[in-house]
Design an enzyme around this catalytic site. Structure first.
Site, PDB file in Angstrom:
ATOM      1  N   ASN A 258      41.371  34.956  38.390  1.00  0.00           N
ATOM      2  CA  ASN A 258      40.372  34.221  37.625  1.00  0.00           C
ATOM      3  C   ASN A 258      41.077  33.491  36.490  1.00  0.00           C
ATOM      4  OD1 ASN A 258      38.416  33.930  35.210  1.00  0.00           O
ATOM      5  ND2 ASN A 258      37.052  34.316  36.948  1.00  0.00           N
ATOM      6  N   THR A 281      35.985  32.010  40.464  1.00  0.00           N
ATOM      7  CA  THR A 281      35.309  31.507  39.278  1.00  0.00           C
ATOM      8  C   THR A 281      34.018  32.283  39.092  1.00  0.00           C
ATOM      9  OG1 THR A 281      34.378  29.563  38.165  1.00  0.00           O
ATOM     10  CG2 THR A 281      34.216  29.584  40.563  1.00  0.00           C
ATOM     11  N   GLU A 282      33.764  32.692  37.848  1.00  0.00           N
ATOM     12  CA  GLU A 282      32.696  33.667  37.607  1.00  0.00           C
ATOM     13  C   GLU A 282      31.299  33.129  37.857  1.00  0.00           C
ATOM     14  OE1 GLU A 282      34.240  32.836  33.275  1.00  0.00           O
ATOM     15  OE2 GLU A 282      35.097  32.877  35.288  1.00  0.00           O
ATOM     16  N   ASN A 283      31.147  31.809  37.990  1.00  0.00           N
ATOM     17  CA  ASN A 283      29.820  31.286  38.296  1.00  0.00           C
ATOM     18  C   ASN A 283      29.515  31.296  39.795  1.00  0.00           C
ATOM     19  OD1 ASN A 283      31.862  29.124  38.098  1.00  0.00           O
ATOM     20  ND2 ASN A 283      30.220  27.797  38.806  1.00  0.00           N
TER      21      ASN A 283
END
Length: 447
Positions: A258, A281-283
């Site tokens: 990440n 990616t955290e979304n």
């Protein structure tokens, strides 16, 4: 099979009452029910409590309600991207509550699942957790978080059938899936409504039992704000690229990685298929590719955590924010690379808040700092005024304690072998005297 009623945006906005708690899906303007929010702004409904990752951009989405003075409180993860939110918080025009991004996603999922709350190690020992109940579980301090629910949820999906089953496009799942379960009344704004049976059951992300009303509204480039297009011009100085190259050298084939915003995003430009690195990616995406080179924007591509359109590599997958942070907290991210404001002798990290400014922008940093197997920090060695950023003990509000594995600056690389801050190597052009003069922390030099 039931048929879900279809409304206009104005009919849907009329279902929100003064004083309601409103959930708004979206990550920035991606997957944002912008037409519903703008209709609510026109209606003038007031004293709303807004729950969402952020309020959108100035004058767009929730940002329009904020500008109109319709919000009494905002609850979310990253409001600093909207200057109106910062001004409203500083002036006291709105109350605000900041939650780490993964905590926000999980609180919504808990609310939708009928769970009263949960414990998480994220934010333990930080300012955010000061007023919250804590408990030590298996030797780890954890913070209790109450579940979140709303009176009304405005969400955005790509397609719906007439039974209310929803499909999301690319990274537009984000907070929408959890919010679809966590409100008394759920209104889905969609690009297209198709006859029941047109959507393959295995392609449905949100079953129709969660959805009360549908609104068909087409997206345009104007609805997407800064994510509407890709800029191909990017100039980066050599020292920042040196840090990015040094961070890349730490990655191994098969690593799930990440990348934070700022210097870490430069690493993505250096990764080739030969490296075999899988970017997260955290979304809500695994297998992030480079920024598209042929123009286009969020109408054509997924977006990353910096709200920048990116490409999808073969084997990529999309998911919602709750699943994304389950990957992070569950130890499925091998390496996180993020920026820093201060790092100290005890491997503590401060990178989200500056004293005297409203605490409005934590994002996913606390979750990643705690959850990644290895944390690499890239930052300039000193502040613009020349003061050191590698210090005996962090003075800025902590992101997490004892989490830094490796620190890369424009002057040096530090690690913590045997738990002691250690200078491992110098960056190009740096001298030992310069490093010593610009570092206030005590350290040893590796032999």
């Amino acid at each position: 099979m039931k048929t879900v009623p279809q409304l206009t945006v104005h009919e849907a906005a009329a279902l929100v009452n003064d004083g309601d708690t409103l959930l708004q899906g979206g990550f920035g303007m991606t997957g944002n029910p912008v037409h519903l929010m703008h209709a609510l702004a026109e209606r003038g409904t007031r004293n709303l409590t807004f729950i969402g990752n952020n309020t959108g951009e100035p004058g767009l989405g929730g940002g329009r309600l904020l500008r109109n003075g319709q919000l009494k409180k905002i609850i979310g993860s990253f409001f600093t991207s909207n200057p109106d939110a910062v001004r409203a918080a500083q002036s006291g025009a709105v109350a605000y509550e900041l939650l780490p991004q993964g905590t926000l996603a999980e609180a919504l999922r808990a609310g939708g699942a009928g769970i009263g709350g949960f414990y998480t190690p994220t934010a333990a020992g930080t300012l955010i957790a000061q007023e919250q109940e804590t408990k030590v579980i298996d030797g780890v301090e954890q913070v209790f978080v109450k579940a979140l629910r709303g009176n009304v949820a405005f969400i955005r999906a790509w397609r719906a059938d007439t039974a209310g089953n929803l499909c999301y496009r690319m990274t537009e799942q984000n907070f929408n899936r959890a919010m679809a379960t966590a409100a008394d009344l759920v209104i889905a704004e969609v690009e297209e409504i198709v006859p029941v049976g047109s959507l393959a059951p295995e392609h449905i992300h949100t079953p129709g039992c969660f959805v009360d009303y549908l609104v068909e509204a087409k997206l345009t480039l104007d609805d997407l704000g800064s994510s509407a297009s890709v800029s191909s011009s990017k100039k980066v100085d050599d020292s920042r690229m040196n840090m990015a190259r040094r961070a890349l050298a730490e990655l191994r084939r098969g690593d799930v990685v990440n990348l934070g915003i700022g210097i870490p995003t430069l690493v993505a430009d250096l990764i080739t298929p030969q490296h075999g690195v899988i970017l997260h990616t955290e979304n809500g995406m695994l297998g992030v590719g480079p920024v598209p080179v042929n123009g286009g924007g969020a109408m054509d591509y997924p977006v990353n955590a910096g709200k920048i359109p990116v490409t999808a590599l073969p084997g990529s997958s999309y998911f919602d924010s709750a699943d994304s942070f389950a990957m992070i907290r569950g130890g499925h991210i091998d390496v996180a690379i993020m920026g820093g404001l201060e790092v100290d002798e005890a491997a503590n990290l401060a990178n989200w808040a500056v004293p005297g400014k409203p605490l409005l922008g934590v994002g996913g940093a606390m979750d990643l700092a705690r959850g990644a197997k290895r944390l690499i920090i890239t930052m300039t060695h000193t502040n613009p005024d020349g003061s050191p950023k590698i210090v005996p003990a962090c003075r800025l509000p902590l992101t997490a304690s004892g989490v830094v594995s490796l620190l890369i600056t424009d002057l040096a690389v530090f690690g913590y072998p045997n738990g002691q801050l250690t200078l491992l190597e110098r960056m190009p052009g740096a001298t030992l005297n310069e490093i010593q003069a610009k570092t206030s922390a005590n350290y040893i030099i590796a032999h």
